[in-house]
Design a protein around this motif. Structure first.
Motif, PDB file in Angstrom:
ATOM      1  N   TYR A  32       0.588  -1.428   0.180  1.00 40.29           N
ATOM      2  CA  TYR A  32      -0.131  -0.162   0.214  1.00 40.29           C
ATOM      3  C   TYR A  32       0.548   0.934  -0.300  1.00 40.29           C
ATOM      4  N   ASP A  33      -0.184   2.104  -0.047  1.00 39.77           N
ATOM      5  CA  ASP A  33       0.967   3.610  -0.439  1.00 39.77           C
ATOM      6  C   ASP A  33       0.982   3.832   1.043  1.00 39.77           C
ATOM      7  N   ILE A  34       1.334   4.443   2.015  1.00 35.38           N
ATOM      8  CA  ILE A  34       2.041   5.200   3.154  1.00 35.38           C
ATOM      9  C   ILE A  34       2.298   6.512   3.179  1.00 35.38           C
ATOM     10  N   ALA A  35       1.334   7.087   4.037  1.00 34.72           N
ATOM     11  CA  ALA A  35       2.279   9.082   3.656  1.00 34.72           C
ATOM     12  C   ALA A  35       2.455   8.809   5.772  1.00 34.72           C
ATOM     13  N   TRP A  36       2.802  10.141   5.303  1.00 37.52           N
ATOM     14  CA  TRP A  36       3.064  11.135   6.500  1.00 37.52           C
ATOM     15  C   TRP A  36       2.274  12.598   6.921  1.00 37.52           C
ATOM     16  N   ALA A  49       5.174  13.557   3.990  1.00 37.30           N
ATOM     17  CA  ALA A  49       5.684  12.194   2.570  1.00 37.30           C
ATOM     18  C   ALA A  49       4.662  11.074   2.651  1.00 37.30           C
ATOM     19  N   ARG A  50       5.750  10.804   1.496  1.00 41.90           N
ATOM     20  CA  ARG A  50       4.333   9.982   1.240  1.00 41.90           C
ATOM     21  C   ARG A  50       5.983   9.092   0.434  1.00 41.90           C
ATOM     22  N   ILE A  51       5.023   7.119   0.397  1.00 43.37           N
ATOM     23  CA  ILE A  51       6.450   6.219   0.062  1.00 43.37           C
ATOM     24  C   ILE A  51       5.417   5.588  -0.603  1.00 43.37           C
ATOM     25  N   PHE A  52       5.263   5.365  -2.286  1.00 39.30           N
ATOM     26  CA  PHE A  52       3.862   4.545  -3.280  1.00 39.30           C
ATOM     27  C   PHE A  52       4.221   3.297  -2.579  1.00 39.30           C
ATOM     28  N   ARG A  53       3.531   2.060  -3.387  1.00 44.09           N
ATOM     29  CA  ARG A  53       4.033   0.649  -3.045  1.00 44.09           C
ATOM     30  C   ARG A  53       5.126   0.039  -3.960  1.00 44.09           C
ATOM     31  N   SER A  54       5.345   0.939  -5.399  1.00 46.03           N
ATOM     32  CA  SER A  54       6.238   1.057  -6.488  1.00 46.03           C
ATOM     33  C   SER A  54       7.692   1.046  -5.401  1.00 46.03           C
ATOM     34  N   GLY A  55       7.699   1.650  -4.066  1.00 43.75           N
ATOM     35  CA  GLY A  55       8.896   2.347  -3.566  1.00 43.75           C
ATOM     36  C   GLY A  55       9.067   3.638  -4.016  1.00 43.75           C
ATOM     37  N   ILE A  56       8.707   4.176  -4.893  1.00 38.99           N
ATOM     38  CA  ILE A  56       9.022   5.888  -5.812  1.00 38.99           C
ATOM     39  C   ILE A  56       7.952   6.912  -3.653  1.00 38.99           C
ATOM     40  N   ARG A  57       9.312   7.441  -4.066  1.00 37.23           N
ATOM     41  CA  ARG A  57       8.542   8.379  -2.477  1.00 37.23           C
ATOM     42  C   ARG A  57       8.909  10.061  -2.736  1.00 37.23           C
TER      43      ARG A  57
END
Length: 115
Positions: A32-36, A49-57
């Motif tokens: 999942y995409d997880i965010a702060w 900040a957000r880190i996507f499932r793909s690993g892109i930030r």
């Protein structure tokens, strides 16, 4: 049941560092995409900040290279390393995941930057 638990906040002097951690249960953070987010007194909650499932930030403009979001799949956590902290970074920091149609939030962790 999805639960997010933040930790790592505290009082730090300007220029200092903190590492926040978001421990997830009920979901795997790597799918999942997880965010702060953060919310300062009297202000609206804003994305940090957000880190996507793909690993892109991606990061909010005010981060200016000071923060790094990362994911530990083994621990099932998403961390936010914050360096060069400024008084303007004082806020409650929240972890977020959106599982449409519902958004899940942790209880937040207080970060205070003050001399």
């Amino acid at each position: 049941q999805v639960q997010l638990v933040e930790s790592g906040g505290g009082l730090v002097q300007p220029g200092g560092s903190l590492r926040l951690s978001c421990a997830a249960s009920g979901i795997r953070v790597n799918i999942y995409d997880i965010a702060w987010y953060r919310q300062a007194p009297g202000k609206q909650r804003e994305s940090v900040a957000r880190i996507f499932r793909s690993g892109i930030r991606n990061y909010a403009g005010f981060v200016k290279g000071r923060f790094t979001i990362s994911r530990d799949n083994a621990k099932n956590t998403v961390d936010l390393q914050m360096n060069s902290l400024e008084p303007e970074d004082t806020a409650v920091y929240y972890c977020n995941v959106e599982l449409t149609p519902r958004a899940y939030w942790g209880q937040g962790t207080q970060v205070t930057v003050s001399s």
